[in-house]
Write an enzyme that holds these catalytic residues in place. Structure first.
Site, mmCIF file in Angstrom:
data_model
loop_
_atom_site.group_PDB
_atom_site.id
_atom_site.type_symbol
_atom_site.label_atom_id
_atom_site.label_comp_id
_atom_site.label_asym_id
_atom_site.label_seq_id
_atom_site.Cartn_x
_atom_site.Cartn_y
_atom_site.Cartn_z
ATOM 1 N N ASP A 17 0.828 -1.207 0.000
ATOM 2 C CA ASP A 17 0.000 0.000 0.000
ATOM 3 C C ASP A 17 0.864 1.258 0.000
ATOM 4 O OD1 ASP A 17 -2.361 1.412 -0.033
ATOM 5 O OD2 ASP A 17 -2.706 1.271 2.132
ATOM 6 N N ASN A 65 -11.049 -2.345 -5.386
ATOM 7 C CA ASN A 65 -10.296 -1.349 -6.147
ATOM 8 C C ASN A 65 -10.973 -0.935 -7.462
ATOM 9 O OD1 ASN A 65 -7.080 -2.649 -5.020
ATOM 10 N ND2 ASN A 65 -8.197 -0.861 -4.269
HETATM 11 C C1 IPE Z 1 -5.423 -2.702 -0.264
HETATM 12 O O1 IPE Z 1 -5.106 -1.361 -0.383
HETATM 13 C C2 IPE Z 1 -5.394 -3.374 -1.600
HETATM 14 C C3 IPE Z 1 -4.088 -3.508 -2.230
HETATM 15 C C4 IPE Z 1 -2.938 -3.194 -1.694
HETATM 16 C C5 IPE Z 1 -4.110 -4.066 -3.556
HETATM 17 P P1 IPE Z 1 -6.226 -0.231 -0.520
HETATM 18 O O2 IPE Z 1 -5.495 1.049 -0.616
HETATM 19 O O3 IPE Z 1 -7.149 -0.565 -1.615
HETATM 20 O O4 IPE Z 1 -7.008 -0.356 0.855
HETATM 21 P P2 IPE Z 1 -7.859 0.738 1.654
HETATM 22 O O5 IPE Z 1 -8.840 1.310 0.689
HETATM 23 O O6 IPE Z 1 -6.901 1.747 2.166
HETATM 24 O O7 IPE Z 1 -8.492 -0.032 2.767
HETATM 25 C C1 IPE Z 2 -1.636 0.261 -3.330
HETATM 26 O O1 IPE Z 2 -1.399 1.620 -3.360
HETATM 27 C C2 IPE Z 2 -1.847 -0.332 -4.714
HETATM 28 C C3 IPE Z 2 -3.230 -0.687 -5.022
HETATM 29 C C4 IPE Z 2 -4.227 -0.650 -4.199
HETATM 30 C C5 IPE Z 2 -3.501 -1.096 -6.393
HETATM 31 P P1 IPE Z 2 -2.586 2.675 -3.347
HETATM 32 O O2 IPE Z 2 -2.972 2.974 -4.752
HETATM 33 O O3 IPE Z 2 -3.699 2.211 -2.485
HETATM 34 O O4 IPE Z 2 -1.861 3.924 -2.701
HETATM 35 P P2 IPE Z 2 -2.480 4.934 -1.646
HETATM 36 O O5 IPE Z 2 -2.979 4.122 -0.502
HETATM 37 O O6 IPE Z 2 -3.578 5.681 -2.327
HETATM 38 O O7 IPE Z 2 -1.327 5.807 -1.257
HETATM 39 MG MG MG Z 3 -4.099 2.418 -0.524
#
Ligand code: IPE
Ligand code: IPE
Ligand code: MG
Length: 239
Positions: A17, A65
């Site tokens: 993340d 997502n």
């Molecule tokens: C979890 O991260 C999913 C992945 C790392 C693929 P998210 O960024 O989607 O999770 P939330 O929305 O912060 O819970």
């Molecule tokens: C994790 O990084 C990757 C996916 C969920 C695909 P994020 O895209 O959630 O990054 P933040 O949490 O917005 O910084």
């Molecule tokens: Mg995230």
């Protein structure tokens, strides 16, 4: 106390993340962060054999997502395609066995074909088992598993009284994997976000502040080292 110092078969799962915030800090589009994040995967993967990590499971795209903008979702899907095309042979040569978990039904057919081909190409490998969670959500996985289990019951292949803790996980996407020993989440968020809920019932958790594109092999080594200092009890009183 070490859990099992001899074990060379650790399963580490990572919620990668923080890509978006990493990009934002640099005044760049979110996709720039996703590309930087993808580059970190190889580095962490390469550190696995020396650390006794036989199974590495990474959360690449969740069932939630899809709520992101169409352009971010499309950019991620094309990143996954390109990642597989670019890395397939390197992974195969390095002895990595790749598997995908998650629901493939909603994914583009071209991507699914690349996923199937990569699984087949690396089927004979056993050095490190890399599992990529793509369109994965634990609740969705349990629902799909229950549906198949119910079909087996309806068809008379399984007796309701035989459904227990051993039976149900055989229907999960992770049926061929051991449960994770350690789940790492980067970016400072302390939540699970629908990742491996059943499988991580007794996992150790590490929440680190580092944003995923900054997560180096050196930090991975440190986090796995901390895991070895923990005492796992599994509900028992330490003897
Ligand atoms: C979890 O991260 C999913 C992945 C790392 C693929 P998210 O960024 O989607 O999770 P939330 O929305 O912060 O819970
Ligand atoms: C994790 O990084 C990757 C996916 C969920 C695909 P994020 O895209 O959630 O990054 P933040 O949490 O917005 O910084
Ligand atoms: Mg995230």
């Amino acid at each position: 106390m070490k859990d099992n110092p001899e074990s060379g078969d650790l399963h580490v799962a990572i919620i990668m993340d923080g890509n978006g915030r990493w990009a934002q800090k640099r005044g760049k589009p979110r996709l720039f962060g996703h590309h930087a994040g993808a580059r970190r995967v190889s580095e962490v993967l390469e550190a696995c054999p020396d650390l006794g990590v036989k199974y590495l499971t990474i959360f690449a795209f969740s069932t939630e997502n899809w709520k992101r903008t169409q352009s971010e979702v499309a950019g991620l899907m094309s990143l996954f395609r390109r990642y597989i095309e670019r890395e397939a042979h390197r992974l195969a040569e390095k002895g990595v066995r790749v598997r995908f978990i998650g629901d493939r039904v909603r994914l583009d057919q071209k991507l699914v074909k690349l996923m199937d081909d990569l699984e087949a190409l690396t089927e004979g490998n056993d050095l490190v088992h890399l599992t990529i969670a793509l369109n994965y959500g634990s609740r969705d996985e349990v629902a799909r598993a229950t549906r198949r289990l119910a079909q087996d019951v309806a068809a008379g292949r399984l007796a309701p009284g035989d459904v227990d803790e051993e039976t149900l996980p055989r229907y999960l996407d992770t049926c061929l994997l051991p449960d994770p020993d350690l789940v790492i989440r980067t970016s400072g968020e302390a939540r699970i976000s629908n990742f491996l809920l059943w499988q991580s019932a007794y996992a150790e958790y590490e929440f680190v502040d580092t944003l995923w594109p900054d997560f180096s092999a050196a930090e991975f080594v440190k986090v796995v080292g901390r895991y070895h200092q923990r005492e796992r009890r599994f509900g028992a009183v330490p003897g």
